[in-house]
Scaffold this motif. Structure first.
Motif, PDB file in Angstrom:
ATOM      1  N   LEU A   1      -9.869 -31.831  12.793  1.00 24.92           N
ATOM      2  CA  LEU A   1      -9.846 -30.546  12.092  1.00 24.92           C
ATOM      3  C   LEU A   1      -9.315 -30.701  10.670  1.00 24.92           C
ATOM      4  O   LEU A   1      -9.911 -30.181   9.709  1.00 24.92           O
ATOM      5  CB  LEU A   1      -8.994 -29.541  12.879  1.00 24.92           C
ATOM      6  CG  LEU A   1      -8.827 -28.154  12.247  1.00 24.92           C
ATOM      7  CD1 LEU A   1     -10.177 -27.471  12.118  1.00 24.92           C
ATOM      8  CD2 LEU A   1      -7.876 -27.300  13.076  1.00 24.92           C
ATOM      9  N   LEU A   2      -8.202 -31.409  10.502  1.00 26.73           N
ATOM     10  CA  LEU A   2      -7.617 -31.579   9.176  1.00 26.73           C
ATOM     11  C   LEU A   2      -8.526 -32.396   8.261  1.00 26.73           C
ATOM     12  O   LEU A   2      -8.608 -32.125   7.058  1.00 26.73           O
ATOM     13  CB  LEU A   2      -6.248 -32.252   9.288  1.00 26.73           C
ATOM     14  CG  LEU A   2      -5.101 -31.357   9.742  1.00 26.73           C
ATOM     15  CD1 LEU A   2      -3.807 -32.154   9.851  1.00 26.73           C
ATOM     16  CD2 LEU A   2      -4.902 -30.196   8.780  1.00 26.73           C
ATOM     17  N   PHE A   3      -9.213 -33.373   8.818  1.00 31.33           N
ATOM     18  CA  PHE A   3     -10.132 -34.163   7.999  1.00 31.33           C
ATOM     19  C   PHE A   3     -11.276 -33.287   7.498  1.00 31.33           C
ATOM     20  O   PHE A   3     -11.694 -33.392   6.336  1.00 31.33           O
ATOM     21  CB  PHE A   3     -10.678 -35.342   8.796  1.00 31.33           C
ATOM     22  CG  PHE A   3     -11.477 -36.306   7.963  1.00 31.33           C
ATOM     23  CD1 PHE A   3     -10.839 -37.313   7.255  1.00 31.33           C
ATOM     24  CD2 PHE A   3     -12.855 -36.209   7.885  1.00 31.33           C
ATOM     25  CE1 PHE A   3     -11.565 -38.205   6.480  1.00 31.33           C
ATOM     26  CE2 PHE A   3     -13.590 -37.088   7.114  1.00 31.33           C
ATOM     27  CZ  PHE A   3     -12.941 -38.093   6.412  1.00 31.33           C
TER      28      PHE A   3
ATOM     29  N   LEU B   1     -12.202 -32.464   3.736  1.00 29.02           N
ATOM     30  CA  LEU B   1     -13.565 -32.747   3.283  1.00 29.02           C
ATOM     31  C   LEU B   1     -14.141 -31.540   2.544  1.00 29.02           C
ATOM     32  O   LEU B   1     -14.746 -31.686   1.466  1.00 29.02           O
ATOM     33  CB  LEU B   1     -14.435 -33.103   4.485  1.00 29.02           C
ATOM     34  CG  LEU B   1     -15.768 -33.792   4.228  1.00 29.02           C
ATOM     35  CD1 LEU B   1     -15.555 -35.176   3.628  1.00 29.02           C
ATOM     36  CD2 LEU B   1     -16.559 -33.904   5.519  1.00 29.02           C
ATOM     37  N   ALA B   2     -13.939 -30.364   3.103  1.00 30.17           N
ATOM     38  CA  ALA B   2     -14.443 -29.144   2.460  1.00 30.17           C
ATOM     39  C   ALA B   2     -13.732 -28.883   1.132  1.00 30.17           C
ATOM     40  O   ALA B   2     -14.370 -28.534   0.131  1.00 30.17           O
ATOM     41  CB  ALA B   2     -14.256 -27.955   3.406  1.00 30.17           C
TER      42      ALA B   2
ATOM     43  N   SER C   1      -9.804 -36.258   1.387  1.00 28.90           N
ATOM     44  CA  SER C   1      -9.923 -35.868   2.793  1.00 28.90           C
ATOM     45  C   SER C   1      -8.888 -36.585   3.654  1.00 28.90           C
ATOM     46  O   SER C   1      -8.277 -35.984   4.546  1.00 28.90           O
ATOM     47  CB  SER C   1     -11.330 -36.182   3.311  1.00 28.90           C
ATOM     48  OG  SER C   1     -12.309 -35.502   2.559  1.00 28.90           O
ATOM     49  N   LEU C   2      -8.681 -37.870   3.392  1.00 31.56           N
ATOM     50  CA  LEU C   2      -7.694 -38.633   4.159  1.00 31.56           C
ATOM     51  C   LEU C   2      -6.275 -38.152   3.885  1.00 31.56           C
ATOM     52  O   LEU C   2      -5.416 -38.187   4.780  1.00 31.56           O
ATOM     53  CB  LEU C   2      -7.829 -40.121   3.833  1.00 31.56           C
ATOM     54  CG  LEU C   2      -9.103 -40.801   4.337  1.00 31.56           C
ATOM     55  CD1 LEU C   2      -9.188 -42.234   3.825  1.00 31.56           C
ATOM     56  CD2 LEU C   2      -9.168 -40.788   5.858  1.00 31.56           C
ATOM     57  N   LEU C   3      -6.010 -37.697   2.661  1.00 31.75           N
ATOM     58  CA  LEU C   3      -4.674 -37.202   2.332  1.00 31.75           C
ATOM     59  C   LEU C   3      -4.318 -35.941   3.129  1.00 31.75           C
ATOM     60  O   LEU C   3      -3.139 -35.665   3.354  1.00 31.75           O
ATOM     61  CB  LEU C   3      -4.562 -36.916   0.833  1.00 31.75           C
ATOM     62  CG  LEU C   3      -4.401 -38.142  -0.067  1.00 31.75           C
ATOM     63  CD1 LEU C   3      -4.509 -37.754  -1.530  1.00 31.75           C
ATOM     64  CD2 LEU C   3      -3.069 -38.828   0.196  1.00 31.75           C
ATOM     65  N   PHE C   4      -5.323 -35.202   3.562  1.00 34.97           N
ATOM     66  CA  PHE C   4      -5.060 -34.003   4.351  1.00 34.97           C
ATOM     67  C   PHE C   4      -4.552 -34.337   5.753  1.00 34.97           C
ATOM     68  O   PHE C   4      -4.141 -33.441   6.492  1.00 34.97           O
ATOM     69  CB  PHE C   4      -6.326 -33.138   4.437  1.00 34.97           C
ATOM     70  CG  PHE C   4      -6.414 -32.096   3.363  1.00 34.97           C
ATOM     71  CD1 PHE C   4      -6.256 -30.753   3.660  1.00 34.97           C
ATOM     72  CD2 PHE C   4      -6.633 -32.457   2.050  1.00 34.97           C
ATOM     73  CE1 PHE C   4      -6.326 -29.788   2.672  1.00 34.97           C
ATOM     74  CE2 PHE C   4      -6.711 -31.512   1.050  1.00 34.97           C
ATOM     75  CZ  PHE C   4      -6.553 -30.169   1.356  1.00 34.97           C
TER      76      PHE C   4
END
Length: 260
Positions: free
Chosen positions: A114-116, A120-121, A165-168
């Motif tokens: 979900l976080l990825f 991404l969005a 995205s990875l930082l999220f």
């Protein structure tokens, strides 16, 4: 005898780690196969999106098209494999966890996906258009004709989207490491200055060199870190309460034995 037992234990750990890595690699390969099936519709969406309108993409080598499909398939496989990788990591370390810790850390796995997707969005719909607009405005001011290869366009796109995205995943990773007792909120507060510096550096690197773009990315990253510290504190307090309860039960049991 003890040394032989330790060596066998180490061998068993390495064997278990190898098994988990094989599982992850197998899922990644299956994700690549599935990624090639969805590569064309994803490519059509990305090239027909508002950010890509006005650009005529060119192929400068015979392998550009295949290379882009491979990148799309790789990103798709990463999205699929990421939560499974975290689950395999949990399976590897879970034998050394208490039952309460084992259950607490397992619940983080579904949120990895979900976080990825949220990251991404955010990176595609917020950060990437800003970066593209800035670079295009500079090109226009210099009087240059914009002629882009599809390889350069998608490398620019993935170079921004993937790191953000990875930082999220940061809050979830910190909660997971806190659940494993590797991190705690006290340590995170002590390293806040270093963490801020690293996050600001990342925000400056992945965005165009203007203050507005840096600021729009920098603030969410810093908020992610503070949310991570808060969530780490929540997990840490539950751990302390569980430890205190276990110690209290142990003391009561010792008192009963002494009375008997």
């Amino acid at each position: 005898m003890t040394q032989q037992k330790e060596e066998m234990t180490l061998t068993e750990h390495l064997s278990e780690l190898r098994k988990r890595l094989i599982y992850v690699l197998s899922i990644f390969i299956l994700g690549l196969v599935a990624g090639f099936l969805v590569a064309d519709p994803v490519y059509q969406y990305l090239t027909k999106a508002e950010t890509a309108q006005g650009f005529v993409l060119h192929a400068f080598s015979f392998w550009d098209g295949i290379g882009i499909y491979m990148k799309i398939a790789g990103l798709f496989s990463l999205v699929i494999t990421l939560p499974f990788t975290v689950f395999q990591l949990w399976k590897f370390v879970s034998p050394g966890l208490r039952p309460r810790e084992r259950k607490a850390t397992l619940q983080y796995v579904p949120y990895v996906f979900l976080l990825f997707l949220i990251g991404l969005a955010f990176s595609y719909y917020v950060v990437f258009p800003m970066a593209l607009s800035f670079t295009s405005s500079i090109t226009e001011k210099m009087g240059l004709v914009e002629t882009y290869g599809m390889k350069q366009y998608f490398s620019f796109l993935f170079g921004i989207v993937l790191p953000v995205s990875l930082l999220f995943e940061l809050p979830l990773i910190i909660m997971f490491l806190t659940g494993l007792r590797i991190l705690n909120p006290i340590r995170l507060r002590k390293m806040r200055k270093v963490a801020y510096f690293v996050l600001i550096f990342i925000a400056v690197v992945v965005t165009p060199p203007d203050f507005i773009s840096d600021f729009l990315v920098m603030i969410p990253l810093l908020l992610l870190y503070e949310i991570s510290v808060f969530l780490s504190g929540f997990v840490y307090r539950k751990q302390l309460a569980a430890d205190a309860e276990a110690e209290s039960r142990y003391i009561r049991a010792e008192d009963k034995q002494s009375v008997v």
